[in-house]
Design a protein around this motif. Sequence first.
Motif, PDB file in Angstrom:
ATOM      1  N   HIS A  82       2.544  -1.222 -14.283  1.00 18.59           N
ATOM      2  CA  HIS A  82       3.307  -0.259 -13.490  1.00 18.59           C
ATOM      3  C   HIS A  82       4.046  -1.035 -12.411  1.00 18.59           C
ATOM      4  CE1 HIS A  82       4.166   3.238 -10.988  1.00 18.59           C
ATOM      5  NE2 HIS A  82       3.436   2.750 -10.007  1.00 18.59           N
ATOM      6  N   TYR A  83       5.373  -0.858 -12.352  1.00 21.80           N
ATOM      7  CA  TYR A  83       6.207  -1.633 -11.431  1.00 21.80           C
ATOM      8  C   TYR A  83       6.833  -0.689 -10.399  1.00 21.80           C
ATOM      9  CZ  TYR A  83       5.641  -4.992 -15.219  1.00 21.80           C
ATOM     10  OH  TYR A  83       5.105  -5.819 -16.182  1.00 21.80           O
ATOM     11  N   TRP A  84       6.312  -0.753  -9.192  1.00 16.24           N
ATOM     12  CA  TRP A  84       6.748   0.121  -8.097  1.00 16.24           C
ATOM     13  C   TRP A  84       7.026  -0.745  -6.879  1.00 16.24           C
ATOM     14  CZ3 TRP A  84       7.365   5.454  -7.384  1.00 16.24           C
ATOM     15  CH2 TRP A  84       7.453   5.907  -6.067  1.00 16.24           C
ATOM     16  N   PHE A  85       8.236  -0.631  -6.357  1.00 11.67           N
ATOM     17  CA  PHE A  85       8.656  -1.453  -5.227  1.00 11.67           C
ATOM     18  C   PHE A  85       9.101  -0.535  -4.085  1.00 11.67           C
ATOM     19  CE2 PHE A  85       9.364  -3.578  -9.225  1.00 11.67           C
ATOM     20  CZ  PHE A  85       8.867  -4.861  -9.036  1.00 11.67           C
ATOM     21  N   CYS A  86       8.104   0.077  -3.426  1.00 11.15           N
ATOM     22  CA  CYS A  86       8.361   0.974  -2.293  1.00 11.15           C
ATOM     23  C   CYS A  86       9.431   2.016  -2.644  1.00 11.15           C
ATOM     24  CB  CYS A  86       8.765   0.172  -1.060  1.00 11.15           C
ATOM     25  SG  CYS A  86       8.460   1.063   0.500  1.00 11.15           S
ATOM     26  N   GLY A  87       9.225   2.701  -3.746  1.00  9.13           N
ATOM     27  CA  GLY A  87      10.131   3.765  -4.170  1.00  9.13           C
ATOM     28  C   GLY A  87      11.040   3.386  -5.314  1.00  9.13           C
ATOM     29  N   LYS A  88      11.293   2.101  -5.502  1.00 10.27           N
ATOM     30  CA  LYS A  88      12.099   1.622  -6.620  1.00 10.27           C
ATOM     31  C   LYS A  88      11.182   1.325  -7.796  1.00 10.27           C
ATOM     32  CE  LYS A  88      15.433  -0.384  -9.004  1.00 10.27           C
ATOM     33  NZ  LYS A  88      16.549   0.376  -9.612  1.00 10.27           N
ATOM     34  N   MET A  89      11.550   1.806  -8.987  1.00  9.16           N
ATOM     35  CA  MET A  89      10.737   1.581 -10.184  1.00  9.16           C
ATOM     36  C   MET A  89      11.501   0.756 -11.205  1.00  9.16           C
ATOM     37  SD  MET A  89       8.773   5.191 -10.910  1.00  9.16           S
ATOM     38  CE  MET A  89      10.277   6.157 -10.740  1.00  9.16           C
ATOM     39  N   GLN A 138       4.086   7.749   4.414  1.00  4.66           N
ATOM     40  CA  GLN A 138       5.062   8.542   3.654  1.00  4.66           C
ATOM     41  C   GLN A 138       5.386   7.881   2.314  1.00  4.66           C
ATOM     42  OE1 GLN A 138       8.650   9.423   5.816  1.00  4.66           O
ATOM     43  NE2 GLN A 138       9.675  10.346   4.046  1.00  4.66           N
ATOM     44  N   ASP A 139       5.496   6.550   2.324  1.00  3.99           N
ATOM     45  CA  ASP A 139       5.774   5.813   1.091  1.00  3.99           C
ATOM     46  C   ASP A 139       4.576   5.857   0.142  1.00  3.99           C
ATOM     47  OD1 ASP A 139       8.407   4.556   1.980  1.00  3.99           O
ATOM     48  OD2 ASP A 139       7.047   3.891   3.552  1.00  3.99           O
ATOM     49  N   TRP A 140       3.368   5.773   0.689  1.00  9.22           N
ATOM     50  CA  TRP A 140       2.173   5.830  -0.150  1.00  9.22           C
ATOM     51  C   TRP A 140       2.072   7.193  -0.834  1.00  9.22           C
ATOM     52  CZ3 TRP A 140      -1.218   4.247   4.616  1.00  9.22           C
ATOM     53  CH2 TRP A 140      -0.815   2.984   5.053  1.00  9.22           C
ATOM     54  N   LYS A 141       2.418   8.243  -0.083  1.00 11.54           N
ATOM     55  CA  LYS A 141       2.366   9.597  -0.657  1.00 11.54           C
ATOM     56  C   LYS A 141       3.425   9.762  -1.742  1.00 11.54           C
ATOM     57  CE  LYS A 141       2.181  14.505   0.542  1.00 11.54           C
ATOM     58  NZ  LYS A 141       3.049  14.921  -0.594  1.00 11.54           N
ATOM     59  N   GLN A 142       4.610   9.198  -1.514  1.00  9.94           N
ATOM     60  CA  GLN A 142       5.655   9.264  -2.539  1.00  9.94           C
ATOM     61  C   GLN A 142       5.192   8.584  -3.830  1.00  9.94           C
ATOM     62  OE1 GLN A 142       9.160   7.001  -1.629  1.00  9.94           O
ATOM     63  NE2 GLN A 142      10.379   7.874  -3.297  1.00  9.94           N
ATOM     64  N   HIS A 143       4.539   7.445  -3.683  1.00  9.27           N
ATOM     65  CA  HIS A 143       4.026   6.714  -4.842  1.00  9.27           C
ATOM     66  C   HIS A 143       2.964   7.548  -5.567  1.00  9.27           C
ATOM     67  CE1 HIS A 143       2.441   2.543  -6.394  1.00  9.27           C
ATOM     68  NE2 HIS A 143       2.828   3.336  -7.367  1.00  9.27           N
ATOM     69  N   PRO A 170      -4.325  -7.249  -4.746  1.00  7.59           N
ATOM     70  CA  PRO A 170      -4.602  -6.521  -3.506  1.00  7.59           C
ATOM     71  C   PRO A 170      -4.441  -7.387  -2.264  1.00  7.59           C
ATOM     72  CG  PRO A 170      -6.634  -6.956  -4.722  1.00  7.59           C
ATOM     73  CD  PRO A 170      -5.497  -7.304  -5.632  1.00  7.59           C
ATOM     74  N   GLN A 171      -4.648  -8.712  -2.415  1.00  5.60           N
ATOM     75  CA  GLN A 171      -4.512  -9.610  -1.264  1.00  5.60           C
ATOM     76  C   GLN A 171      -3.110  -9.575  -0.670  1.00  5.60           C
ATOM     77  OE1 GLN A 171      -5.531 -10.415  -4.339  1.00  5.60           O
ATOM     78  NE2 GLN A 171      -7.243 -11.863  -4.330  1.00  5.60           N
ATOM     79  N   SER A 172      -2.126  -9.163  -1.483  1.00  5.79           N
ATOM     80  CA  SER A 172      -0.736  -9.136  -1.016  1.00  5.79           C
ATOM     81  C   SER A 172      -0.405  -7.881  -0.221  1.00  5.79           C
ATOM     82  CB  SER A 172       0.215  -9.237  -2.221  1.00  5.79           C
ATOM     83  OG  SER A 172       0.016 -10.450  -2.915  1.00  5.79           O
ATOM     84  N   ILE A 173      -1.333  -6.921  -0.167  1.00  9.97           N
ATOM     85  CA  ILE A 173      -1.057  -5.643   0.497  1.00  9.97           C
ATOM     86  C   ILE A 173      -1.731  -5.655   1.866  1.00  9.97           C
ATOM     87  CG2 ILE A 173      -1.160  -3.132   0.286  1.00  9.97           C
ATOM     88  CD1 ILE A 173      -1.616  -3.476  -2.701  1.00  9.97           C
ATOM     89  N   PRO A 174      -0.977  -5.849   2.949  1.00 10.98           N
ATOM     90  CA  PRO A 174      -1.603  -5.934   4.277  1.00 10.98           C
ATOM     91  C   PRO A 174      -2.286  -4.641   4.693  1.00 10.98           C
ATOM     92  CG  PRO A 174       0.792  -5.879   4.455  1.00 10.98           C
ATOM     93  CD  PRO A 174       0.484  -6.056   3.005  1.00 10.98           C
ATOM     94  N   CYS A 175      -1.770  -3.522   4.227  1.00  8.62           N
ATOM     95  CA  CYS A 175      -2.305  -2.210   4.611  1.00  8.62           C
ATOM     96  C   CYS A 175      -3.131  -1.604   3.486  1.00  8.62           C
ATOM     97  CB  CYS A 175      -1.150  -1.273   4.961  1.00  8.62           C
ATOM     98  SG  CYS A 175       0.150  -1.268   3.684  1.00  8.62           S
ATOM     99  N   MET A 179      -3.875   2.418   2.714  1.00  8.77           N
ATOM    100  CA  MET A 179      -3.212   3.021   1.558  1.00  8.77           C
ATOM    101  C   MET A 179      -4.229   3.596   0.580  1.00  8.77           C
ATOM    102  SD  MET A 179      -0.936   1.269  -1.433  1.00  8.77           S
ATOM    103  CE  MET A 179      -2.461   1.021  -2.373  1.00  8.77           C
ATOM    104  N   MET A 180      -5.287   2.852   0.296  1.00 11.40           N
ATOM    105  CA  MET A 180      -6.293   3.321  -0.657  1.00 11.40           C
ATOM    106  C   MET A 180      -7.050   4.525  -0.106  1.00 11.40           C
ATOM    107  SD  MET A 180      -7.524  -0.502  -1.834  1.00 11.40           S
ATOM    108  CE  MET A 180      -8.726  -0.056  -3.083  1.00 11.40           C
ATOM    109  N   ASP A 181      -7.355   4.521   1.184  1.00 12.31           N
ATOM    110  CA  ASP A 181      -7.989   5.696   1.799  1.00 12.31           C
ATOM    111  C   ASP A 181      -7.084   6.916   1.689  1.00 12.31           C
ATOM    112  OD1 ASP A 181     -10.249   4.268   2.487  1.00 12.31           O
ATOM    113  OD2 ASP A 181      -9.622   3.915   4.558  1.00 12.31           O
ATOM    114  N   CYS A 182      -5.789   6.710   1.904  1.00 11.32           N
ATOM    115  CA  CYS A 182      -4.820   7.797   1.780  1.00 11.32           C
ATOM    116  C   CYS A 182      -4.816   8.361   0.364  1.00 11.32           C
ATOM    117  CB  CYS A 182      -3.430   7.292   2.176  1.00 11.32           C
ATOM    118  SG  CYS A 182      -2.096   8.479   1.929  1.00 11.32           S
ATOM    119  N   TRP A 183      -4.809   7.476  -0.617  1.00 11.94           N
ATOM    120  CA  TRP A 183      -4.807   7.923  -2.011  1.00 11.94           C
ATOM    121  C   TRP A 183      -6.104   8.639  -2.371  1.00 11.94           C
ATOM    122  CZ3 TRP A 183      -2.104   4.923  -6.445  1.00 11.94           C
ATOM    123  CH2 TRP A 183      -0.757   4.719  -6.131  1.00 11.94           C
ATOM    124  N   ASN A 184      -7.217   8.173  -1.855  1.00  5.66           N
ATOM    125  CA  ASN A 184      -8.481   8.859  -2.125  1.00  5.66           C
ATOM    126  C   ASN A 184      -8.435  10.289  -1.595  1.00  5.66           C
ATOM    127  OD1 ASN A 184     -10.301   7.182  -3.609  1.00  5.66           O
ATOM    128  ND2 ASN A 184     -10.549   5.862  -1.823  1.00  5.66           N
TER     129      ASN A 184
END
Length: 363
Positions: A82-89, A138-143, A170-175, A179-184
Motif C-alpha cells: 500500500h503506497y500512501w504519501f500523506c494523501g497521495k496514492m 487530520q491526515d491520519w484520519k484521511q488515511h 515504523p522507525q521512519s514515522i516520528p509520530c 498515529m497508531m493510537d488515533c487509528w485504534n
Amino acid sequence: MKPRIIAFYLPQFHTIPENDEWWGKGFTEWVNVRKAKPLYSEHQQPKVPLNSNYYDLTNPETLRWQAGLANKYGVYGMCMYHYWFCGKMLLQKPAELLLANADIPMRFCFSWANEPWARTWDGKNHEILMPQSYGMEQDWKQHFDYLLPFFKDERYIKVDGCPMFLIYKPQSIPCAKQMMDCWNELAAGNGFNGMHFVETLRGKQTDKRNLPFKARVEFEPIRTNMQQPAAILNYKRIRRRVVKLFNAVFNTSHMLNKPFRFDDVAHRSLQLQSPVGTYGGAFVGWDNTARRGLASTIVEPPAKQQFETYLRAKVKQTTCTYKTNYVFINAWNEWAEGATLEPDETHGYGYLEAIDNVVNEYK
C-alpha cells in the motif's frame, strides 16, 4: 494449529501517469523483467511467466485467476503493498478493483510501504521521485477513512476482530505512537476491536519505542542477510566498491556481489529465532538483477523440494516456537526481484505445489 500462508503482493503491473513520467510511457514492472540479462552461467534470467502471462492488474480476470491459484494451492491470502504519501496514492488500482468485485475470492491485507520513492533502479538513489511525510491527526484520519471500506470487506484479514495492517518502516514515522493510537480509536468507533498492527522485521534494528504493535513479521531474506556479522557486511561493502571501481577503470562487467546458495540463507533464516508472538517469514529465492544489474543481490532459486523442506521447517518453527500460525512468504509476484510463487517457465507450479503439500499436513 493449522498454518495460514500469506504472500506479499506487488501491485506494479499496470501503468500509472507517474511511472510514465519517471521511467517512460507504458512502464510497468514487466519492462524491467523482460530486459534482464544473465550475469553468469546458469543464471536464471530473464524470469518468464508460464505461457508468457504478462498480465495487467487492471483486468479483474487477472485477480480472479490469482485468487483461484491461491485457493487451490493453500495460500490463505495476499498482503498487498500500500503506497500512501500523506494523501497521495500510487498503484492503488488493483486493490480498488478487488474491493469493487466482491465475488473474487481473495483474502487480503495491506503492508504500508512507507518509503519515499527514489531512482534506485538507475543508480540515482538520492533523486527522490515521491517524498514521504506523515502529517498530523487530520491526515491520519484521511488515511484511515480511505482504508475503512477495505477493512469492512469480509475478505480483509482480521485477528480477534481487528484489521491486520503491516507497517514496513515504523522507525521512519516520528509520530508513530500518536498515529497508531488515533487509528485504534477510529477502528473502535467503526465496530472493530482496534487495529492489529504488525511490525516488519527487516534486520538487527527494531523500534525501541513502546508502539502498540500486536505482532511482528519476519521479512525474508532481507532480515537474514542484514543480520550477518558486521565484519562480513563491511567486507562485502568494501568489495563492492573495489569491483565497481575496477569495472569503471577497465570497462569490465563483474558482479558486485557473489550469489548466495538458497540452502545457506534458508538455514540461517531458521537459526535466527524470533520472540514468541512473531509471524514467521519465508522466501522463495531472491534476484533483483532486473532492477539492479551488476549491483544485484541474488539468492539462487530453490528446487521445489528445497523450498518445501525449508517451508515445512519454518511453519513448524512458527507454530511450535512462536506460537502463531501466520507465515508470510516473499513473494507472490515480485518478478523483478526474483521472488515469485506464480508459475514460471522454469519451475512451473512447483512452489505452489510445495505450499499445498506442507499445508495439507495440518488438515
